[in-house]
Design a protein around this motif. Sequence first.
Motif, PDB file in Angstrom:
ATOM      1  N   ILE A 132       0.828  -1.195   0.000  1.00 31.44           N
ATOM      2  CA  ILE A 132       0.000   0.000   0.000  1.00 31.44           C
ATOM      3  C   ILE A 132       0.870   1.256   0.000  1.00 31.44           C
ATOM      4  CG2 ILE A 132      -1.907   1.168   1.201  1.00 31.44           C
ATOM      5  CD1 ILE A 132      -2.457  -1.770   0.307  1.00 31.44           C
ATOM      6  N   PHE A 133       0.709   2.067  -1.032  1.00 28.53           N
ATOM      7  CA  PHE A 133       1.468   3.326  -1.087  1.00 28.53           C
ATOM      8  C   PHE A 133       0.630   4.343  -1.842  1.00 28.53           C
ATOM      9  CE2 PHE A 133       2.781   0.228  -4.255  1.00 28.53           C
ATOM     10  CZ  PHE A 133       2.548   0.896  -5.449  1.00 28.53           C
ATOM     11  N   ALA A 134       1.050   5.576  -1.807  1.00 30.21           N
ATOM     12  CA  ALA A 134       0.258   6.635  -2.425  1.00 30.21           C
ATOM     13  C   ALA A 134       0.106   6.373  -3.925  1.00 30.21           C
ATOM     14  CB  ALA A 134       0.922   7.991  -2.195  1.00 30.21           C
ATOM     15  N   GLY A 135      -1.094   6.507  -4.396  1.00 29.15           N
ATOM     16  CA  GLY A 135      -1.343   6.325  -5.829  1.00 29.15           C
ATOM     17  C   GLY A 135      -1.299   4.883  -6.269  1.00 29.15           C
ATOM     18  N   ASN A 136      -1.401   3.986  -5.307  1.00 25.80           N
ATOM     19  CA  ASN A 136      -1.287   2.564  -5.645  1.00 25.80           C
ATOM     20  C   ASN A 136      -2.496   2.038  -6.408  1.00 25.80           C
ATOM     21  OD1 ASN A 136      -2.984   2.805  -3.445  1.00 25.80           O
ATOM     22  ND2 ASN A 136      -2.429   0.812  -2.594  1.00 25.80           N
ATOM     23  N   ASP A 137      -3.441   2.927  -6.713  1.00 25.06           N
ATOM     24  CA  ASP A 137      -4.613   2.477  -7.465  1.00 25.06           C
ATOM     25  C   ASP A 137      -4.501   2.804  -8.950  1.00 25.06           C
ATOM     26  OD1 ASP A 137      -4.794   5.258  -7.064  1.00 25.06           O
ATOM     27  OD2 ASP A 137      -6.970   5.197  -7.374  1.00 25.06           O
ATOM     28  N   ARG A 138      -3.400   3.433  -9.350  1.00 18.24           N
ATOM     29  CA  ARG A 138      -3.350   3.875 -10.745  1.00 18.24           C
ATOM     30  C   ARG A 138      -3.230   2.692 -11.696  1.00 18.24           C
ATOM     31  NH1 ARG A 138      -3.269   9.007  -9.991  1.00 18.24           N
ATOM     32  NH2 ARG A 138      -1.961   9.941  -8.383  1.00 18.24           N
ATOM     33  N   PRO A 139      -3.861   2.806 -12.851  1.00 21.57           N
ATOM     34  CA  PRO A 139      -3.699   1.743 -13.844  1.00 21.57           C
ATOM     35  C   PRO A 139      -2.215   1.517 -14.099  1.00 21.57           C
ATOM     36  CG  PRO A 139      -5.435   3.249 -14.516  1.00 21.57           C
ATOM     37  CD  PRO A 139      -4.792   3.842 -13.293  1.00 21.57           C
ATOM     38  N   GLY A 140      -1.793   0.295 -14.037  1.00 22.84           N
ATOM     39  CA  GLY A 140      -0.373  -0.015 -14.178  1.00 22.84           C
ATOM     40  C   GLY A 140       0.207  -0.570 -12.889  1.00 22.84           C
ATOM     41  N   VAL A 141      -0.452  -0.311 -11.778  1.00 23.54           N
ATOM     42  CA  VAL A 141      -0.039  -0.970 -10.538  1.00 23.54           C
ATOM     43  C   VAL A 141      -0.775  -2.303 -10.499  1.00 23.54           C
ATOM     44  CG1 VAL A 141       0.035  -0.859  -8.024  1.00 23.54           C
ATOM     45  CG2 VAL A 141       0.272   1.239  -9.381  1.00 23.54           C
ATOM     46  N   MET A 142      -0.016  -3.369 -10.304  1.00 18.95           N
ATOM     47  CA  MET A 142      -0.586  -4.703 -10.490  1.00 18.95           C
ATOM     48  C   MET A 142       0.091  -5.687  -9.553  1.00 18.95           C
ATOM     49  SD  MET A 142      -0.547  -6.750 -14.113  1.00 18.95           S
ATOM     50  CE  MET A 142      -1.681  -5.723 -15.012  1.00 18.95           C
ATOM     51  N   LEU A 143      -0.629  -6.726  -9.153  1.00 17.22           N
ATOM     52  CA  LEU A 143       0.008  -7.780  -8.363  1.00 17.22           C
ATOM     53  C   LEU A 143       1.115  -8.418  -9.198  1.00 17.22           C
ATOM     54  CD1 LEU A 143      -3.132  -9.523  -6.814  1.00 17.22           C
ATOM     55  CD2 LEU A 143      -1.455  -8.045  -5.645  1.00 17.22           C
ATOM     56  N   ALA A 144       2.232  -8.707  -8.553  1.00 22.46           N
ATOM     57  CA  ALA A 144       3.359  -9.292  -9.286  1.00 22.46           C
ATOM     58  C   ALA A 144       2.951 -10.617  -9.917  1.00 22.46           C
ATOM     59  CB  ALA A 144       4.536  -9.497  -8.333  1.00 22.46           C
ATOM     60  N   SER A 145       2.181 -11.418  -9.172  1.00 19.27           N
ATOM     61  CA  SER A 145       1.777 -12.723  -9.719  1.00 19.27           C
ATOM     62  C   SER A 145       0.852 -12.535 -10.917  1.00 19.27           C
ATOM     63  CB  SER A 145       1.078 -13.550  -8.641  1.00 19.27           C
ATOM     64  OG  SER A 145      -0.066 -12.859  -8.182  1.00 19.27           O
ATOM     65  N   ALA A 146       0.108 -11.426 -10.915  1.00 19.18           N
ATOM     66  CA  ALA A 146      -0.786 -11.185 -12.049  1.00 19.18           C
ATOM     67  C   ALA A 146       0.039 -10.834 -13.282  1.00 19.18           C
ATOM     68  CB  ALA A 146      -1.767 -10.069 -11.721  1.00 19.18           C
ATOM     69  N   ALA A 147       1.018  -9.937 -13.106  1.00 22.35           N
ATOM     70  CA  ALA A 147       1.870  -9.576 -14.238  1.00 22.35           C
ATOM     71  C   ALA A 147       2.563 -10.823 -14.775  1.00 22.35           C
ATOM     72  CB  ALA A 147       2.886  -8.532 -13.796  1.00 22.35           C
ATOM     73  N   GLN A 148       2.965 -11.664 -13.826  1.00 20.83           N
ATOM     74  CA  GLN A 148       3.632 -12.909 -14.211  1.00 20.83           C
ATOM     75  C   GLN A 148       2.667 -13.824 -14.975  1.00 20.83           C
ATOM     76  OE1 GLN A 148       4.583 -15.231 -10.766  1.00 20.83           O
ATOM     77  NE2 GLN A 148       6.266 -16.335 -11.759  1.00 20.83           N
ATOM     78  N   THR A 149       1.418 -13.868 -14.527  1.00 17.75           N
ATOM     79  CA  THR A 149       0.421 -14.678 -15.220  1.00 17.75           C
ATOM     80  C   THR A 149       0.203 -14.165 -16.637  1.00 17.75           C
ATOM     81  OG1 THR A 149      -0.688 -15.198 -13.154  1.00 17.75           O
ATOM     82  CG2 THR A 149      -2.012 -15.399 -15.152  1.00 17.75           C
ATOM     83  N   TYR A 150       0.096 -12.845 -16.770  1.00 18.51           N
ATOM     84  CA  TYR A 150      -0.112 -12.321 -18.118  1.00 18.51           C
ATOM     85  C   TYR A 150       1.057 -12.697 -19.025  1.00 18.51           C
ATOM     86  CZ  TYR A 150      -4.190 -10.135 -16.229  1.00 18.51           C
ATOM     87  OH  TYR A 150      -5.408  -9.973 -15.633  1.00 18.51           O
ATOM     88  N   ALA A 151       2.260 -12.650 -18.480  1.00 15.82           N
ATOM     89  CA  ALA A 151       3.425 -12.989 -19.290  1.00 15.82           C
ATOM     90  C   ALA A 151       3.452 -14.471 -19.622  1.00 15.82           C
ATOM     91  CB  ALA A 151       4.697 -12.585 -18.545  1.00 15.82           C
ATOM     92  N   ASN A 152       3.294 -15.302 -18.597  1.00 14.12           N
ATOM     93  CA  ASN A 152       3.503 -16.736 -18.808  1.00 14.12           C
ATOM     94  C   ASN A 152       2.307 -17.444 -19.414  1.00 14.12           C
ATOM     95  OD1 ASN A 152       6.066 -16.553 -17.769  1.00 14.12           O
ATOM     96  ND2 ASN A 152       5.430 -17.072 -15.681  1.00 14.12           N
ATOM     97  N   GLN A 153       1.127 -17.091 -18.966  1.00 12.69           N
ATOM     98  CA  GLN A 153      -0.037 -17.847 -19.415  1.00 12.69           C
ATOM     99  C   GLN A 153      -0.624 -17.295 -20.705  1.00 12.69           C
ATOM    100  OE1 GLN A 153      -2.807 -18.531 -16.177  1.00 12.69           O
ATOM    101  NE2 GLN A 153      -4.335 -19.321 -17.593  1.00 12.69           N
ATOM    102  N   PHE A 154      -0.417 -15.995 -20.908  1.00 11.87           N
ATOM    103  CA  PHE A 154      -1.073 -15.371 -22.062  1.00 11.87           C
ATOM    104  C   PHE A 154      -0.099 -14.742 -23.061  1.00 11.87           C
ATOM    105  CE2 PHE A 154      -4.000 -15.068 -18.428  1.00 11.87           C
ATOM    106  CZ  PHE A 154      -5.070 -15.807 -18.911  1.00 11.87           C
TER     107      PHE A 154
END
Lengths: 999, 418, 92, 194
Positions: free
Chosen positions: A296-318
């Motif tokens: 949790i940090f300031a502006g952590n809701d901006r598009p582009g802030v993402m769970l690391a596992s999610a970014a990893q899923t997008y890379a690996n699974q898709f």
Amino acid sequence: MTGQAFRNADGGGIDRTKPLTFTFDGKSYQGHCGDTLASALLANGVRLVGRSFKYHRPRGIFGAGVEEPNALVQLRQGARTEPNIPATRIELYDGLVATSQNRWPSLKFDIGAINAVLHKLFPAGFYYKTFMWPAKLWPMYEHFIRHIAGMGKTPTEPDPDDYAHRFAHCDVLVCGGGPAGLATALVAGRSGARVVLCDENDTFGGALRSQPQTIDSRPAMDWVRDTATELGRLENVTVLNRTTATAYYDHNMVVLDERVADHKIAPENHEPRHRLWQVRAQEVVLTTGAIERPLIFAGNDRPGVMLASAAQTYANQFGVRAGERTVVFTNNSSAYAAAVDLQAAGIEIQAIIDARNEPPAGDLTRAKDAGIGVLTGHAVVAALGNHAVNSVTVMALNEDGADVTGEPHDILCDLVAVSGGWSPSVHLFSQSRGKLRYDDDLTAFVPDRSFQRERSAGAANGSFDLSECLSEGFTAGAKAASQAGFEAAAMAAPTCGTEPELRPRALWAVPLPDFLHGKRFLDLQNDVTADDVGLAYREGYRSVEHLKRYTTLGMGTDQGRTSNVNGLALMAGRRCEAIPAVGTTTFRQPFTPIPMGAIAGADSHDHVSPTRLSPLYQWHKDHGAPFTTAGYWMRAQAYPQGGETLEEAYLREAKHVREKVGIVDVSTLGKIDLQGKDAAEFLNRVYINGFAKLAVGKCRYGVMLRDDGIVFDDGTVTRIAEHRFLITTTTLHAGAVMTHLEYLAQVEWPELDVRMISVTDDWTGIALAGPRARAVLECVTEGDVSDVALPFMGFQETHIAGAAARLYRISFSGEQAYEINMAPGHALAVWEALLEAGAADDIIPYGSEAMNILRIEKGHVVGGELNGRTTAADLGFGKMMSSQKPFVGHVLAGREGLNGEGRQQLVGLIPVNGRSRIPRGAQIIADTGAKTPIPRLGEVTSQCMSPNLGHPIGLGILANGRARIGDTLQAHSPLTKQSVAVTVTDPIFIDPAGERLRG
Amino acid sequence: MTRYSIFSLARNALTGHKNWPQAWRSPEPKPEYDVIIIGAGGHGLGTAYYLAKNHGITNIAVLEKGWLGGGNTGRNTTIVRANYERTENELFYEHSLKLWETMSQDLNFNVMFSQRGVINLAHSDAQVDAFQRRGNAMILNGSDAMLLNPAEIKARAPHLDCSADARFPIKGGLLQPRGGTARHDGVAWGYARAADARGVDIIQNCEVTGLDISNGQITGVQTTRGAIKAKKVGIAVAGHTGHLATMAGMRLPIESHVLQAMVSEPVKPCLDTVITSGAVHCYISQSDKGELVMGGDLDFYNSYAQRGNFPRIEDVVSSVITMFPSFSRLRLMRTWGGVMDMSMDGSPIISKTPTKGFYINGGWCYGGFKATPGSAWVFAHTIANDEPHELNGQYRLERFQQGHMIDEHGAGPTPGAH
Amino acid sequence: MLEIKCPWCGPRAQTEFSYAGDATLTRPSLDTATETEWYEHVYLRGNPRGPHDELWHHAAGCRRFVKVRRDVTTHEIIATAGPHEHLGGGGK
Amino acid sequence: MADTSPMQSALNGIAQPGDFGADQPAGPGVTITERQGLQILHVAGDIRDAEFPSQVRHAIGLPLPMSAGETRASQGTRVLWLGPDRWLVATEDALPALSDAAAVNDVGQGRLVLRLTGPRVRDILAKGCPLDLHASAFPTGHCAESLIGHIGVTIDCTADETFDLYVNRSYAAFFWEWLTRAAMEYGYRVLPAG
Ligand SMILES: Cc1cc2nc3c(=O)[nH]c(=O)nc-3n(C[C@H](O)[C@H](O)[C@H](O)COP(=O)(O)OP(=O)(O)OC[C@H]3O[C@@H](n4cnc5c(N)ncnc54)[C@H](O)[C@@H]3O)c2cc1C
Ligand SMILES: NC(=O)c1ccc[n+]([C@@H]2O[C@H](COP(=O)([O-])OP(=O)(O)OC[C@H]3O[C@@H](n4cnc5c(N)ncnc54)[C@H](O)[C@@H]3O)[C@@H](O)[C@H]2O)c1
Ligand SMILES: Cc1cc2nc3c(=O)[nH]c(=O)nc-3n(C[C@H](O)[C@H](O)[C@H](O)COP(=O)(O)O)c2cc1C
Ligand SMILES: [Zn+2]
């Protein structure tokens, strides 16, 4: 791959040969078979997908699965449209249409975002403090609040799809089909136990689908495929993909929601859209995995802030790059693997910002080997940008994590991959009443004590290492199978590539340095910030339950999957208490929201509750009768002829019956066959009047009370043989009377030799009534139905129109009347034979409305009078109450309040002017001009126009009614602005001496 | 107490909302109070507030085993109405409804009482009759009621299936325009804050485990935080009434049953009134936040568990989508249960007891939320004067033995049936 | 959905049964009991928080009444029996 | 005097022979036939009264099944256990004469009897019946009274993949609709009543 700028040329589980076209906010894009809407949007570089609930802030895709709080879209159009569907949960299909929500006029330019500007006025709970003056403006304020809130839109048309239910029983139910679940199911399945394995995703493998690992030196997904194939071949194993274990109830009943056709544009070939399973399991194994938490940090809701596992899923699974340049911000080891995978997918890694001062050496080596820089003991304090992140500000954390120090420096990036540790998915475990334990090493709640026959394994159990997941799964499968009575062969865990332990550093919210502004969001969906926790604390809302309700933390469609733990940890910090002392809020069903249609299954609309039809139903329908319901039954109201209104029809029918003859379908009355040596004694105890002396072949009217002395039901009892009676009940109470009698016979008076069965369906009832009834009857029976052979209250077993029949000389209409019971298969023939035989006597069919008029004219009581408050004496049955024998209810019927002055008694009512209809539902009062509250002397319980008397009549219950006969009072209906002066009369309007029915 | 207003909100906005005071204190229990109220739900907190405000008694403790407002006050479907037929009930609930209308201002806490109307649907002619009878009784007793025809109902609830061939066709409806919903938690918090401001000690996490009675007079209570003395003790513990009564050696005409409620995901405004149907067994409204809030029948077995079972969920949901076919694709987001104090005639008990100084407030069945201010008002009166208020004399405990039941539904002495 | 073991039919789903109230009550005599005894029987309940003996009617099965000891704080069923048999298991 | 009046099925005008629902290359998931002309008796009695079971056995030529779910069958006749004191006798033959030892009711016309047979029959029933219908738990020769689609039904597994259902007649149309809707996704065939 038209336009898919963020799609890699290879890698992932998608089928690049199968392009699919979809639209988002009206714009057309392409994705691939195997994509989710989220991965396809990211592949196309679409990052802004929604607006937040309260502040209408721009939001992007944050997760990759059920944890998604942000990217909720309106899916499909027209009758099939659905609000609030996480883009991460939508399997892409060709022709998919999705729109963004909670914005107006457009996603990029949203008027509601003014709220974000006024945000200072809108902290948690602001509405409790304002909008109170002037009080009369509240509806306007509220109107505004309501329109800002809400998210997607309700469909406006009925749902065109079908839903099915399914009951199932098994020995072992496995919820979650990752490595732990597959291992469990494999061992249990091989033991021969009946196993059900479900996973919410389209394919099995869980985390392995997006986090590549090895099992026995081969890619772990090979093992997944082999295992799934073997399970699919085992006859005793049911494998359900796209199936969420949604609710865990008492006695090991788990509800599964199978999405049969949600991945298609519409269901095909009569398949249901969802199938809801209710599984009763001997043993349950929960292998539901874990969900990553954010930092949790300031502006952590901006598009582009993402769970690391999610970014990893997008890379690996898709094969999708969720950004070009990323900063990985973590407090644990799991993000290192993610960083390496992101880099391999072609995303530039700016740095790993690790909150830990000394990450394990393995992590550092791994980063170094990949050429990724690591900044330890640091934190991202803010993400900057507007509709998307463009950089982050990083500072050093001090020793206790309570402050940040040193020089801030900015790092350019369009993706921030965050990992705040992992929370085991303990929802189902908690729903099963299991108790949680807080694990300091994992900074997470894990299952502790079970209360049902259930166990957890793998990441759901706090075990994140693959080999541990597998071995826990094997053990759990073997234990569950053997508990269920099967011999399970133990399996040795295969060797897996090693993953480092998580070793997280607790960091619930990155401190906000003074020079920075910005909101630190906990709950992205409901716009709850870290400061809101502070406010709640200051204002005294310190219990987690108060925190939740005051701030709405965790109350969104994601139920706080990624926010609750951080929120309660922050509160624990404020309260200077340990996290377990603060506790969690309650996990409730369902696990993820499920369509209401799926819950109802086939049981809605016409099937929401059963309908019962008489064997004559089709005849009534063919003859133009409208129907009304009585309990489950459909009853014909009347048979309008040539343009008659319903009312004209039933008035005609009621008149005709008294003048000539008619038949009515009375099949709905309850009928109970009572047999046994003590049947007469049993009836004697049950009814207020005596039955011991009722002769064989005779009927008697009877009234029964409840234990509390209030009238329960009435009907007739016929002695068919020495030890055999036929009891009739009212339509509405048939079930309750049967149960009451069974209760008395089985539980209270087992010494009595009686047995009973409901024969309502076995005997169709037709009542034949009117002065010419006997004449008609004589034409259809060879038996002797003369007044001598079959007097009033007599009974015969005979044949009518060739059908074996029971013939009762009883009358509800007050006319000469017979009730004919016959087997339902013969009912139509008998009915038609009566009409034919009666043609010469001008016979007609009549419906329930005319029957009602006839009974009001005779002062017979039904629903309005048998209202559960009236006593036998109130209704004029006082003299029937036997003093010779005790009967159910007689003692409490003697209570002071049920006797004496002021009791409301049954009376008749006639309009003084002889014309005005007595208003329906009128109250009886003395003086319409009295001051409010106007005393109510009684009420009109039934009323009608009496076609036979030529004026309106009514029945009512009236305080001291019998003493008021002759008085004039007001039947008052202010609701309909009617008031009619009425004379109080005896309730029997026609033939009080009963000559007609005996004639 | 800092007054809440748009001005205080604006002022605090300037200081980052850092200066808001506590809405209530968390005091340590004193050894003795003039009055102890057990149960910090709306009824208990309200009773303490009115004891202080109307009767000048401020040395009061409200003892709560969990967190204040966490009982049925915090888990109900928030329907507020006064649409009863029995005069005894109507006068009481109408009094309560009037108090709702000024509650936010009185407490200086916006409880978001929203008079969007409550409609009872009639699905047969017999039901239309029954509702007319009830509506007439309401008006005679000084309340408001309107009869709606199907077209008027459709206009107020456009998603409702009003077609003639529906399984439960809509023949009409009884509307109480002044009925509506309120923000349930806000009611508990508003009373807590206002009571606290008048000096009432609200003591959370303090479970009463025993009652001290000597010579037929109450002298105090045993709690998980020690013994506390008082010569007057009132219970307002809803589903736990039977359990507390046992501590006083009494059995009551009350059973505890579980009732469930549920919400859909939030959606933009689509239902602007409260719809209830007795025949289809469900009631539904939309909250300010956008969720559809739904409930139905009890689970029909005794329970102290605050958790229900699936058959009832199925039942409520199938009823709702039968009435609102376009809600079928909305998703159910959360379900929960509450422990209900079901009385033997469906009406509450607000009464003195054979033990001197010991007072009971319970038996609320499906409908005690709407009673909150009225119940608290008369319970405070009863405790302060050791005599019932004219509006709760009829809710005495002895009525069952005397045969003066107030049985709105005529369901008789079956506690689950009301 | 609960699962209730009918002493005659075996384990069956809750929906086949209907709840029939407190099984600890003893019905007063129809002819000799007083108004007070009947009042107490009909109206007053122990309403315990814990194991509760109650009757269920196997309405959609054998139509027998079944005595069930069920913990009303957890819904766990401790034992079932015929209406005149003694319940095994714990509780009071 | 014998019944001369014509009989009417509860499904008159409701059930039409033919194939319906999903196309299944392997044939319909279930075939439904209304069984007409069955004689059905509901027999209630006390087995502690030694006379009763032996009289019944004498009259119908089969012993009363004594344990839950048990059935007894001979050519054309089946006896179903319904409860500790209740049985159903269904026969294609003439009605047996039963003595006073039992409380007997002729319920043949009050019931709709459907025979369901086919590979998906258990799947279809499991859509509305909470019983464990798996072949290992509900084998041939087993019977039970339970609910299907919220309606009380007597279920009798007469052969592999074959079930007879006894439904109270007033619910016939409602049940038929439930059943055929449940069978849609597997495809179903209705044969003329027989
Ligand atoms: C699902 C559901 C829906 C409902 N819907 C409606 C509705 O729409 N409209 C309506 O009018 N009513 C409704 N009701 C009823 C209504 O919620 C209650 O009647 C009302 O809120 C009761 O308020 P209370 O203050 O008496 O009890 P509660 O709010 O339950 O407060 C009692 C308090 O006593 C505490 N307590 C219990 N035992 C002890 C002890 N030994 N020591 C200390 N403290 C103790 C409890 O923890 C609790 O906080 C509903 C109820 C439920 C469960
Ligand atoms: N990198 C790390 O440090 C780290 C952290 C956590 C997990 N992991 C890895 O994750 C894996 C954990 O294996 P696992 O099998 O325990 O979990 P898993 O996450 O692999 O599988 C759980 C599966 O259950 C499904 N699921 C969850 N709730 C469900 C529900 N209610 N109904 C139906 N399906 C549901 C999930 O979608 C998922 O497919 C291991 O491979 C482990 O190494 C790694
Ligand atoms: C009127 C009303 C509206 C609610 N709306 C929501 C909601 O929007 N989101 C949510 O998660 N829970 C909602 N709840 C349910 C609460 O989260 C919670 O389940 C309920 O207060 C019972 O508490 P418990 O589940 O902690 O036992 C609502 C409850 C009520 C009474
Ligand atoms: Zn049984």
